[in-house]
Design a protein around this motif. Structure first.
Motif, PDB file in Angstrom:
ATOM      1  N   ILE A 172      92.872  28.077  40.361  1.00  0.00           N
ATOM      2  CA  ILE A 172      92.091  27.883  39.130  1.00  0.00           C
ATOM      3  C   ILE A 172      93.021  27.527  37.977  1.00  0.00           C
ATOM      4  O   ILE A 172      92.734  26.632  37.171  1.00  0.00           O
ATOM      5  CB  ILE A 172      91.271  29.150  38.804  1.00  0.00           C
ATOM      6  N   SER A 182      88.204  23.781  40.300  1.00  0.00           N
ATOM      7  CA  SER A 182      87.025  24.303  39.632  1.00  0.00           C
ATOM      8  C   SER A 182      86.670  25.693  40.160  1.00  0.00           C
ATOM      9  O   SER A 182      86.819  25.989  41.345  1.00  0.00           O
ATOM     10  CB  SER A 182      85.836  23.361  39.840  1.00  0.00           C
ATOM     11  N   GLU A 183      86.190  26.525  39.252  1.00  0.00           N
ATOM     12  CA  GLU A 183      85.787  27.879  39.633  1.00  0.00           C
ATOM     13  C   GLU A 183      84.618  27.865  40.594  1.00  0.00           C
ATOM     14  O   GLU A 183      84.484  28.759  41.430  1.00  0.00           O
ATOM     15  CB  GLU A 183      85.460  28.699  38.385  1.00  0.00           C
TER      16      GLU A 183
END
Length: 262
Positions: A249, A254-255
């Motif tokens: 991250i 992307s989370e």
């Protein structure tokens, strides 16, 4: 004399410091300090296991002539272990080399360029700093209260990494590669990873399944572990996977994608 004390003695040869006396244990395990009546050196270094420092300091209290500077080399304990000598007027400090010393000969070669954690009173720290410079090292200071946390960090970077690498070797062996070849295969990868961390930092150095948040890759790995890894090894792998995803991250993954792997 142990590994650290022996490494220092070798490293001091040819420097401005002259080692007058080496004190260890005899063949029966008895401390040779008991046989010494007087110590007149300007500096005394205690390079014993942690549990022996206070006893050695107490034994020195009645033997040192004048008020020598007294240092110990523990990574976990502070200069407070030398309180009995400080009360007697001796400047005190701790001086811990952040290098892996597997033998005196190897350790002596690794002091140059190494970092040493130093803490203590003003004169003790000044003497320790001068010794570190003479060895070609670099000193830095931390609060005495943080010594144990500092040491735990060092243990994680050295001892735990060694144990983790042993686990990687074992996994390669269980994949069908001979033990000696497993080490040869993975060692260049390990060295290149350390180089990348030094040059780019941990997040940028992360590669592989978790750097990409590759859920299909993780699924295949987990399936391959069946009957090959112990529950403890699986737990270690997954705990490290979680930390790796944090780094991913930080590196821009992307989370949402990371959440799919979690």
């Amino acid at each position: 004399v142990g590994r650290v004390g022996g490494a220092l003695e070798i490293a001091f040869r040819g420097s401005e410091y002259r080692v007058e006396m080496l004190v260890g244990r005899d063949s029966t395990g008895k401390s040779q300090l008991d046989e010494i009546e007087r110590i007149s050196s300007d500096i005394v270094i205690i390079a014993t296991p942690d549990g022996a420092i206070t006893n050695v300091a107490a034994g020195l209290a009645g033997k040192v002539a004048g008020r020598p500077i007294v240092l110990h080399t523990s990574g976990a304990l502070s200069s407070g272990e030398l309180a009995v000598l400080a009360v007697a007027g001796c400047p005190t400090a701790s001086m811990h080399p952040l290098v892996s010393i597997s033998s005196p000969e190897i350790g002596a070669k690794r002091f140059a360029g190494a970092y040493f954690c130093v803490e203590g009173d003003e004169r003790g720290v000044s003497a320790a700093d001068a010794i570190v410079r003479s060895l070609g090292g670099i000193s830095f200071q931390i609060p005495a209260a943080n010594k144990a946390l500092y040491h735990a960090s060092a243990v994680t970077a050295c001892g735990h990494v060694t144990a983790l690498i042993e686990m990687a070797f074992s996994m390669m062996n269980r994949a069908g590669v001979e033990p000696e070849l497993s080490a040869k295969i993975l060692s260049p990868l390990i060295r290149s990873t350390i180089d990348n961390i030094e040059e780019q930092g941990t997040a940028a150095a992360l590669t592989g399944t978790f750097a990409r948040a590759d859920k299909d890759g993780l699924r295949r790995q987990l399936a391959s572990f069946e009957g090959k890894l112990s529950d403890d090894e699986l737990e270690i792998f997954l705990d490290l996977a979680g930390l790796s995803l944090v780094l991913a991250i930080r590196q821009g993954v992307s989370e949402t994608k990371v959440a799919e792997v979690n």
